[in-house]
Design an enzyme around this catalytic site. Structure first.
Site, PDB file in Angstrom:
ATOM      1  N   LYS A 112       0.909  -1.584   0.068  1.00  0.00           N
ATOM      2  CA  LYS A 112       0.346   0.291   0.122  1.00  0.00           C
ATOM      3  C   LYS A 112       1.170   1.432   0.325  1.00  0.00           C
ATOM      4  CE  LYS A 112      -4.067  -2.183   1.590  1.00  0.00           C
ATOM      5  NZ  LYS A 112      -3.919  -3.069   1.297  1.00  0.00           N
TER       6      LYS A 112
HETATM    7  C1  LIG Z   1      -3.941  -4.540   0.986  1.00  0.00           C
HETATM    8  C2  LIG Z   1      -3.889  -5.792   0.663  1.00  0.00           C
HETATM    9  C3  LIG Z   1      -3.495  -7.124  -0.179  1.00  0.00           C
HETATM   10  C4  LIG Z   1      -4.804  -6.716  -0.996  1.00  0.00           C
HETATM   11  O1  LIG Z   1      -5.122  -6.299  -2.233  1.00  0.00           O
HETATM   12  P1  LIG Z   1      -6.320  -5.305  -3.468  1.00  0.00           P
HETATM   13  O2  LIG Z   1      -5.918  -4.297  -3.377  1.00  0.00           O
HETATM   14  O3  LIG Z   1      -7.036  -4.877  -2.263  1.00  0.00           O
HETATM   15  O4  LIG Z   1      -6.436  -6.440  -3.707  1.00  0.00           O
HETATM   16  C5  LIG Z   1      -2.829  -8.159  -0.468  1.00  0.00           C
HETATM   17  N1  LIG Z   1      -1.655  -7.950   0.292  1.00  0.00           N
HETATM   18  C6  LIG Z   1      -1.460  -6.882   1.081  1.00  0.00           C
HETATM   19  C7  LIG Z   1      -0.544  -7.715   2.174  1.00  0.00           C
HETATM   20  C8  LIG Z   1      -2.319  -5.773   1.727  1.00  0.00           C
HETATM   21  O5  LIG Z   1      -2.505  -5.365   2.488  1.00  0.00           O
END
Ligand SMILES: *Cc1c(COP(=O)(O)O)cnc(C)c1O
Length: 493
Positions: A112
């Site tokens: 993120k």
């Molecule tokens: C947010 C997240 C995801 C999922 O990603 P999306 O864009 O919501 O599909 C997968 N792995 C981790 C570690 C995350 O923080």
């Protein structure tokens, strides 16, 4: 390049306005009116560029109302020494046809960061372009990862403040320590008595309070959110699909123009959708493999065309994928169907009945680009152990879901060169990773777990997670959910 709402395609705004607003007034999500294309020559040119230069090539195509200088400033403010790898998103080859794209070299060790390090800069410049003179205050209710990534992105960004509420008994010890030790003069972190739902409901109530908004406006503030439906969070993710392709070619394992598959650990469908935009632009992508844990609502949807959230909710060891409503799917449904009335109708059905069915034409069109699979916690742990023992490569629980689903997929399909997206450092989920490696970690606290994983594997802990227990705790506030509004009111006094 303008952006339109998935629920009213007649509503068209500039990129700056789409990012400033987050959501369209009709509740729809913003999507680019047309998807910009990129030639194979342009992609080849990106091969010798840095990550930052590659980002400029992609961003320019989507943000025509920003100057090249502005974009360069935004990119250098977003991706610099805050990432601990010069490639920003390096590729780790497991074998000649399988590479892992490490998206966790940012300040909070989760993917993120790629979006949330950039969003504050995109947002503040967008607001200026739209003539907004008030400061923005970001409100976040978090179950873990998003809160810390948003805090770190917005910390000390001019013209912004950020308040993060986390459930008192709902985040891991490491996650809590990461948040309460957050630096920055414009940040506030508060525990809410209750669970994640209590915190989220509280934040939604504050957003809905018109009288409070007027009071804040007089003081020169307005409230906004940093969640993943903002176009400004999706766009930065398109870049690393291109970057991974270039690095795969540069490794000598494929040639320009060859097809790559991507396996993506998926929750809200934002990350994998960015890959779909890359493919539609012209990147040679074969299949996007949508990988889920036991909460496999997307696996079923991609198999049957029926989306149904009326099912048990599982708490898994890959918590960032424990999601039953994947908001970004709305963007795909609209772009494939070009039918805003249909999308409004489907979203109404999802809200009232918890399910909807799309017709054959739509689901076959989606299946031209997507494959899917899921696995449970036992398979996830097996994969972590196998990867560590056989490949000497330590992966986190979310990444392990993708590796496991890819393994299943390859038993039934030709072995296409594939990039597996790695969305978190194994150190973010120490307890589950240690237990997968056969260690008993009952009653261990956050910092002890980090040391234990280091001693067990010899893999170095990322700098931002080291000595977490020795940092100054800045935030100890706890509030009842009814008093969250008072917390905001006093912070913005
Ligand atoms: C947010 C997240 C995801 C999922 O990603 P999306 O864009 O919501 O599909 C997968 N792995 C981790 C570690 C995350 O923080």
């Amino acid at each position: 390049m303008n952006y339109i709402s998935t629920r009213n395609k007649g509503y068209s705004v500039s990129a700056a306005e789409a990012i400033s607003r987050g959501l369209a007034p009709d509740g729809g999500l913003f999507v680019p009116e047309t998807i910009p294309s990129i030639s194979m020559d342009e992609i080849r040119n990106m091969g010798s560029m840095s990550y930052q230069e590659r980002a400029l090539v992609i961003l320019e195509k989507y943000l025509s109302d920003f100057s090249e200088e502005e974009l360069k400033d935004i990119i250098s403010a977003s991706y610099g020494s805050n990432f601990d790898h010069k490639d920003v998103t390096p590729l780790h080859f497991v074998d000649s046809s399988t590479a892992c794209l490490e998206l966790w070299h940012g300040p909070t060790c989760a993917f993120k960061d790629l979006a949330l390090q950039m969003l504050p800069h995109l947002l503040t410049r967008s607001l200026k372009k739209c003539g907004e003179t008030r400061d923005v205050c970001i409100l976040v209710a978090t179950s873990g990862d998003t809160g810390k990534a948003a805090l770190d992105g917005f910390a000390d960004v001019d013209g912004t403040k950020i308040i993060v509420f986390y459930p008192d008994d709902g985040v891991s010890n490491v996650q809590k320590l990461q948040m309460v030790t957050q630096a920055g003069g414009n940040v506030l972190v508060y525990a809410v008595k209750g669970n994640f739902d209590d915190a989220q409901t509280g934040v939604k109530k504050i957003f809905g309070d018109k009288a409070f908004a007027d009071v804040l406006s007089e003081r020169g503030y307005f409230l906004s959110s940093a969640n993943s439906i903002n176009w400004g969070r999706l766009l930065p993710q398109i870049v690393y699909y291109f970057s991974a392709y270039c690095d795969f070619v540069n490794s000598g394992n494929i040639s320009w123009g060859d097809i790559l598959d991507y396996a993506v650990p998926t929750g809200n469908f934002g990350d994998i959708l960015a890959g779909w935009y890359a493919k539609k632009m012209g990147l040679p992508v074969g299949n996007l493999i949508c990988c889920s844990n036991a909460n496999n609502v997307l696996t079923d949807f991609l198999n049957t065309g029926r989306y149904n959230k009326n099912r048990p909710f599982y708490t898994t060891i890959s918590p960032s994928m424990d999601i039953l409503v994947s908001s970004n799917l709305e963007r795909l449904l609209f772009t494939v169907s070009q039918n805003d009335e249909l999308v409004s109708d489907l979203m109404k059905q999802l809200f009232s009945e918890g399910s909807y069915q799309v017709d054959d034409a739509i689901i076959s069109s989606i299946r031209e680009d997507f494959r899917s699979g899921c696995c449970d916690d036992t398979e996830t742990k097996d994969m972590i152990r196998k990867s560590y023992q056989d490949e000497d490569y330590l992966i986190d629980t979310h990444t392990a879901v993708a590796f496991r689903v890819l393994e299943q997929y390859r038993t039934e399909n030709a072995n296409v060169p594939t990039v597996v997206l790695s969305t978190a450092s194994p150190y973010k989920f120490c307890d589950s990773v240690l237990s997968a490696l056969g260690k008993n970690v009952d009653n261990c606290l956050g910092a002890e777990l980090i040391n234990a994983l280091n001693e067990t594997t010899g893999v170095k802990a990322p700098e931002p997670l080291k000595d977490l227990d020795k940092r100054e705790v800045r935030f100890t506030g706890v509030t009842e959910k009814e008093d969250m509004i008072t917390v905001v009111d006093q912070f913005l006094a």
